[in-house]
Design a protein around this motif. Structure first.
Motif, PDB file in Angstrom:
ATOM      1  N   HIS A 181      53.114  19.914  60.323  1.00  9.51           N
ATOM      2  CA  HIS A 181      54.488  19.768  59.850  1.00  9.51           C
ATOM      3  C   HIS A 181      54.475  19.201  58.444  1.00  9.51           C
ATOM      4  O   HIS A 181      53.483  18.600  58.018  1.00  9.51           O
ATOM      5  CB  HIS A 181      55.277  18.855  60.797  1.00  9.51           C
ATOM      6  N   ARG A 213      54.549   4.786  65.060  1.00  7.99           N
ATOM      7  CA  ARG A 213      53.349   5.257  65.747  1.00  7.99           C
ATOM      8  C   ARG A 213      52.670   4.160  66.543  1.00  7.99           C
ATOM      9  O   ARG A 213      52.598   3.020  66.106  1.00  7.99           O
ATOM     10  CB  ARG A 213      52.302   5.712  64.733  1.00  7.99           C
ATOM     11  N   LEU A 239      66.619  18.257  57.884  1.00  3.44           N
ATOM     12  CA  LEU A 239      66.820  16.941  58.499  1.00  3.44           C
ATOM     13  C   LEU A 239      67.814  16.184  57.632  1.00  3.44           C
ATOM     14  O   LEU A 239      67.704  16.189  56.403  1.00  3.44           O
ATOM     15  CB  LEU A 239      65.506  16.161  58.581  1.00  3.44           C
ATOM     16  N   ARG A 276      65.359  10.113  49.522  1.00  2.85           N
ATOM     17  CA  ARG A 276      65.279  10.101  50.984  1.00  2.85           C
ATOM     18  C   ARG A 276      64.229   9.103  51.451  1.00  2.85           C
ATOM     19  O   ARG A 276      63.174   8.976  50.823  1.00  2.85           O
ATOM     20  CB  ARG A 276      64.903  11.487  51.485  1.00  2.85           C
ATOM     21  N   ILE A 299      57.320  18.478  54.673  1.00  4.15           N
ATOM     22  CA  ILE A 299      58.631  18.553  54.021  1.00  4.15           C
ATOM     23  C   ILE A 299      58.480  19.440  52.785  1.00  4.15           C
ATOM     24  O   ILE A 299      57.730  19.110  51.871  1.00  4.15           O
ATOM     25  CB  ILE A 299      59.122  17.140  53.602  1.00  4.15           C
ATOM     26  N   ASN A 322      62.039   8.262  54.952  1.00  5.41           N
ATOM     27  CA  ASN A 322      61.672   8.663  56.306  1.00  5.41           C
ATOM     28  C   ASN A 322      60.797   7.576  56.912  1.00  5.41           C
ATOM     29  O   ASN A 322      59.842   7.107  56.298  1.00  5.41           O
ATOM     30  CB  ASN A 322      60.916   9.997  56.284  1.00  5.41           C
ATOM     31  N   VAL A 368      55.212  10.282  68.299  1.00  5.43           N
ATOM     32  CA  VAL A 368      55.567   9.764  66.972  1.00  5.43           C
ATOM     33  C   VAL A 368      57.060  10.015  66.823  1.00  5.43           C
ATOM     34  O   VAL A 368      57.541  11.112  67.116  1.00  5.43           O
ATOM     35  CB  VAL A 368      54.781  10.452  65.844  1.00  5.43           C
ATOM     36  N   LEU A 398      63.730  12.345  64.995  1.00  5.62           N
ATOM     37  CA  LEU A 398      62.872  13.441  65.461  1.00  5.62           C
ATOM     38  C   LEU A 398      61.687  12.850  66.215  1.00  5.62           C
ATOM     39  O   LEU A 398      61.054  11.912  65.728  1.00  5.62           O
ATOM     40  CB  LEU A 398      62.380  14.225  64.241  1.00  5.62           C
ATOM     41  N   ASP A 405      49.495  14.494  62.320  1.00  7.37           N
ATOM     42  CA  ASP A 405      49.357  13.038  62.405  1.00  7.37           C
ATOM     43  C   ASP A 405      48.273  12.771  63.437  1.00  7.37           C
ATOM     44  O   ASP A 405      48.539  12.817  64.640  1.00  7.37           O
ATOM     45  CB  ASP A 405      50.684  12.404  62.831  1.00  7.37           C
ATOM     46  N   SER A 465      60.426   9.750  64.285  1.00  8.18           N
ATOM     47  CA  SER A 465      60.800   9.604  62.876  1.00  8.18           C
ATOM     48  C   SER A 465      62.304   9.500  62.699  1.00  8.18           C
ATOM     49  O   SER A 465      63.091  10.072  63.459  1.00  8.18           O
ATOM     50  CB  SER A 465      60.211  10.751  62.050  1.00  8.18           C
ATOM     51  N   TYR A 502      61.109   9.546  49.195  1.00  7.28           N
ATOM     52  CA  TYR A 502      61.060  10.799  48.451  1.00  7.28           C
ATOM     53  C   TYR A 502      62.059  10.723  47.311  1.00  7.28           C
ATOM     54  O   TYR A 502      63.265  10.649  47.546  1.00  7.28           O
ATOM     55  CB  TYR A 502      61.462  11.984  49.332  1.00  7.28           C
ATOM     56  N   HIS A 520      50.700  18.819  57.473  1.00  8.23           N
ATOM     57  CA  HIS A 520      49.643  17.928  57.985  1.00  8.23           C
ATOM     58  C   HIS A 520      49.825  17.719  59.485  1.00  8.23           C
ATOM     59  O   HIS A 520      50.888  18.024  60.034  1.00  8.23           O
ATOM     60  CB  HIS A 520      49.708  16.572  57.264  1.00  8.23           C
ATOM     61  N   PHE A 558      62.454  20.366  56.692  1.00  6.09           N
ATOM     62  CA  PHE A 558      61.291  20.049  57.517  1.00  6.09           C
ATOM     63  C   PHE A 558      60.746  21.348  58.086  1.00  6.09           C
ATOM     64  O   PHE A 558      61.493  22.184  58.571  1.00  6.09           O
ATOM     65  CB  PHE A 558      61.740  19.127  58.656  1.00  6.09           C
TER      66      PHE A 558
HETATM   67  C1  MD6 Z   1      59.172  13.385  56.849  1.00  7.86           C
HETATM   68  N1  MD6 Z   1      57.687  13.409  58.638  1.00  7.86           N
HETATM   69  O1  MD6 Z   1      60.092  13.638  57.621  1.00  7.86           O
HETATM   70  C2  MD6 Z   1      57.763  13.561  57.242  1.00  7.86           C
HETATM   71  N2  MD6 Z   1      55.345  12.993  61.274  1.00  7.86           N
HETATM   72  O2  MD6 Z   1      59.366  12.993  55.712  1.00  7.86           O
HETATM   73  C3  MD6 Z   1      56.510  13.394  59.267  1.00  7.86           C
HETATM   74  O3  MD6 Z   1      55.449  13.530  58.683  1.00  7.86           O
HETATM   75  C4  MD6 Z   1      56.526  13.205  60.709  1.00  7.86           C
HETATM   76  O4  MD6 Z   1      58.871  13.492  60.946  1.00  7.86           O
HETATM   77  C5  MD6 Z   1      55.254  12.819  62.597  1.00  7.86           C
HETATM   78  C6  MD6 Z   1      56.369  12.866  63.406  1.00  7.86           C
HETATM   79  C7  MD6 Z   1      57.593  13.077  62.872  1.00  7.86           C
HETATM   80  C8  MD6 Z   1      57.692  13.259  61.493  1.00  7.86           C
END
Ligand code: MD6
Ligand code: FE
Length: 214
Positions: A178, A202, A161, A196, A180, A198, A134, A167, A124, A136, A113, A122, A145
């Protein structure tokens, strides 16, 4: 050794391991990711409708996530034709410490980012088995977030975050919407030039392979 020694915070059903990675581990991870990006450079994915996403992406693992005019999917190769680099050991350590299951992730999606980048709400759901979590990892600037439920327009809650936070979305939260909303650009000095990163880990495919990490 990566470990978490306090119970996670609840974030809309997701589990937040606040400050799990030390600054030293974060710096090591950034160096390792720089190597990954030599083989698998970051690219700007394009949605099916032709819109360029604001984040830049790449992947590690036996499968990587790509999106272009043909839609989004997991692929065994980077758009440049190379196989994806292995998921870094430090990242695998985080997975083992929090996911606590006998299965390696197939994909480590890496999102960058820059200033003004965001990620729309969205789910996942391109993976075959939602009983796997998942996980992260956040590096660099603070990001707001937002997490809701499994319907798009339901109630949501938000949390910042920060670099080193881990997470996990599993159980009832695995399919939660979820995204950002925004970054506090320049809030961290971890990444040169700010921004950033991330990482999301998965399990993508039904069948594990012996060399999931290759
Ligand atoms: C982000 N995170 O933190 C986007 N997906 O930039 C996600 O889309 C995400 O943090 C699935 C599980 C944890 C996450
Ligand atoms: Fe996600």
């Amino acid at each position: 050794m990566i470990a978490h020694n306090s119970p996670p915070l609840d974030l809309g059903g997701a589990k937040l391991f606040k400050g799990m990675l030390t600054r030293a581990s974060q710096e090591t991870l950034v160096d390792v990711l720089r190597e990954v990006a030599v083989t698998a450079p970051f690219f700007h994915p394009v949605t099916q409708s032709g819109k360029q996403m604001s984040v830049r992406m790449t992947s590690a693992g036996r499968l990587g996530w790509v999106s272009d005019r043909r839609g989004y999917r997991y692929e065994p190769r980077h758009p440049n034709g190379a196989t994806w680099p292995a998921i870094p050991d430090l990242v695998m350590d985080v997975w083992r410490a929090v996911a606590n299951i006998d299965r390696c992730p197939d994909c480590c999606l890496i999102n960058y980012y820059g200033e003004g980048a965001r990620m729309g709400m969205h789910q996942d759901k391109d993976e075959v088995d939602f009983s796997y979590p998942v996980v992260s990892i956040s590096l660099g600037d603070d990001a707001l977030f937002r997490i809701g439920g499994t319907v798009r327009r339901g109630m949501t809650q938000s949390m910042w975050l920060q670099s080193g936070d881990v997470l996990m979305m599993d159980g009832a939260a695995r399919l939660a919407y979820h995204g950002i909303d925004r970054l506090r650009f320049g809030s961290s000095d971890l990444l040169k030039g700010n921004g950033r990163i991330n990482l999301t880990l998965r399990v993508v495919a039904a069948e594990p392979t012996d060399d999931t990490n290759a």
